[in-house]
Design a protein around this motif. Structure first.
Motif, PDB file in Angstrom:
ATOM      1  N   ARG A  12      -5.868  -6.874   2.047  1.00 43.99           N
ATOM      2  CA  ARG A  12      -5.015  -5.954   0.699  1.00 43.99           C
ATOM      3  C   ARG A  12      -4.059  -6.940   0.790  1.00 43.99           C
ATOM      4  O   ARG A  12      -2.974  -6.901  -0.146  1.00 43.99           O
ATOM      5  CB  ARG A  12      -4.632  -4.593   0.671  1.00 43.99           C
ATOM      6  CG  ARG A  12      -3.785  -3.833   0.350  1.00 43.99           C
ATOM      7  CD  ARG A  12      -4.492  -3.798  -1.651  1.00 43.99           C
ATOM      8  NE  ARG A  12      -3.968  -3.207  -2.461  1.00 43.99           N
ATOM      9  CZ  ARG A  12      -3.750  -4.035  -3.013  1.00 43.99           C
ATOM     10  NH1 ARG A  12      -3.551  -5.128  -3.060  1.00 43.99           N
ATOM     11  NH2 ARG A  12      -2.322  -3.566  -3.659  1.00 43.99           N
ATOM     12  N   ILE A  13      -2.720  -6.814   2.119  1.00 47.10           N
ATOM     13  CA  ILE A  13      -1.740  -8.007   2.412  1.00 47.10           C
ATOM     14  C   ILE A  13      -2.358  -9.305   2.029  1.00 47.10           C
ATOM     15  O   ILE A  13      -1.303  -9.636   1.181  1.00 47.10           O
ATOM     16  CB  ILE A  13      -0.680  -8.059   3.252  1.00 47.10           C
ATOM     17  CG1 ILE A  13      -0.955  -6.269   4.185  1.00 47.10           C
ATOM     18  CG2 ILE A  13      -0.383  -9.045   4.003  1.00 47.10           C
ATOM     19  CD1 ILE A  13      -0.753  -6.159   5.292  1.00 47.10           C
ATOM     20  N   ALA A  14      -3.187  -9.629   2.028  1.00 47.52           N
ATOM     21  CA  ALA A  14      -3.591 -11.065   1.849  1.00 47.52           C
ATOM     22  C   ALA A  14      -3.256 -11.745  -0.431  1.00 47.52           C
ATOM     23  O   ALA A  14      -3.017 -12.924  -0.744  1.00 47.52           O
ATOM     24  CB  ALA A  14      -4.368 -11.874   2.620  1.00 47.52           C
ATOM     25  N   GLU A  15      -4.068 -10.912  -0.178  1.00 47.68           N
ATOM     26  CA  GLU A  15      -4.479 -10.261  -1.582  1.00 47.68           C
ATOM     27  C   GLU A  15      -3.038 -10.742  -2.807  1.00 47.68           C
ATOM     28  O   GLU A  15      -2.622 -11.309  -3.958  1.00 47.68           O
ATOM     29  CB  GLU A  15      -5.457  -9.457  -2.139  1.00 47.68           C
ATOM     30  CG  GLU A  15      -6.572  -9.742  -1.648  1.00 47.68           C
ATOM     31  CD  GLU A  15      -7.855  -9.124  -2.371  1.00 47.68           C
ATOM     32  OE1 GLU A  15      -6.456  -7.338  -2.858  1.00 47.68           O
ATOM     33  OE2 GLU A  15      -9.253  -9.182  -2.347  1.00 47.68           O
ATOM     34  N   GLY A  41       3.081  -2.197   1.481  1.00 45.81           N
ATOM     35  CA  GLY A  41       3.660  -1.561   2.400  1.00 45.81           C
ATOM     36  C   GLY A  41       2.949  -0.266   3.076  1.00 45.81           C
ATOM     37  O   GLY A  41       3.509  -0.333   4.689  1.00 45.81           O
ATOM     38  N   ALA A  42       2.474   0.032   2.584  1.00 45.77           N
ATOM     39  CA  ALA A  42       0.981   1.391   3.625  1.00 45.77           C
ATOM     40  C   ALA A  42       0.276   0.598   4.189  1.00 45.77           C
ATOM     41  O   ALA A  42      -0.295   1.418   5.139  1.00 45.77           O
ATOM     42  CB  ALA A  42       0.565   2.047   1.867  1.00 45.77           C
ATOM     43  N   ALA A  43      -0.453  -0.975   3.797  1.00 47.35           N
ATOM     44  CA  ALA A  43      -1.080  -1.226   4.121  1.00 47.35           C
ATOM     45  C   ALA A  43      -0.912  -1.741   5.800  1.00 47.35           C
ATOM     46  O   ALA A  43      -1.286  -1.271   6.667  1.00 47.35           O
ATOM     47  CB  ALA A  43      -1.850  -2.324   3.555  1.00 47.35           C
ATOM     48  N   LEU A  44       0.695  -2.121   5.313  1.00 48.29           N
ATOM     49  CA  LEU A  44       1.480  -2.525   6.458  1.00 48.29           C
ATOM     50  C   LEU A  44       2.229  -1.643   8.119  1.00 48.29           C
ATOM     51  O   LEU A  44       1.181  -1.526   8.704  1.00 48.29           O
ATOM     52  CB  LEU A  44       2.549  -3.353   6.121  1.00 48.29           C
ATOM     53  CG  LEU A  44       2.753  -4.789   5.668  1.00 48.29           C
ATOM     54  CD1 LEU A  44       3.937  -4.880   5.499  1.00 48.29           C
ATOM     55  CD2 LEU A  44       2.375  -6.284   7.335  1.00 48.29           C
ATOM     56  N   ASP A  45       2.075  -0.493   7.259  1.00 51.10           N
ATOM     57  CA  ASP A  45       2.136   1.116   7.619  1.00 51.10           C
ATOM     58  C   ASP A  45       1.019   1.160   8.275  1.00 51.10           C
ATOM     59  O   ASP A  45       1.249   1.149  10.074  1.00 51.10           O
ATOM     60  CB  ASP A  45       2.329   1.457   7.454  1.00 51.10           C
ATOM     61  CG  ASP A  45       3.587   2.057   6.339  1.00 51.10           C
ATOM     62  OD1 ASP A  45       4.727   1.511   7.396  1.00 51.10           O
ATOM     63  OD2 ASP A  45       4.531   2.760   5.801  1.00 51.10           O
TER      64      ASP A  45
END
Length: 86
Positions: A12-15, A41-45
């Motif tokens: 998700r972050i990479a995309e 941001g949610a994925a990072l969290d």
């Protein structure tokens, strides 16, 4: 071995990640396309990386607060790994 959930979050972050900058020793600023900052941001969290204190996401920008310069360097390394997976 990474879990399916962790791999999904990293993907998700990479995309969506289109830019990364540092600001001082305790802040990483991430850029995304419009509307993508909150999901990233949610994925990072959810990844719960050591040294990350928290995130604030707007429309296309995420501020990531980290504990110190070492945590900032570690986060930049992880983001480079994620970006290389694309």
């Amino acid at each position: 071995l990474k879990s399916a959930e962790e791999l999904w979050q990293r993907d998700r972050i990479a995309e969506a990640l289109i830019g990364v900058e540092t600001a001082g020793d305790a802040l990483v600023v991430l850029r995304t396309p419009p509307g993508e900052a909150s999901p990233v941001g949610a994925a990072l969290d959810r990844l719960s990386w050591a040294g990350v204190v928290g995130t604030i996401a707007g429309d296309d920008t995420i501020f990531v607060a980290v504990r110190d310069a070492a945590a900032q360097r570690a986060m930049l390394r992880e983001l480079r790994k994620i970006a290389a997976l694309r």
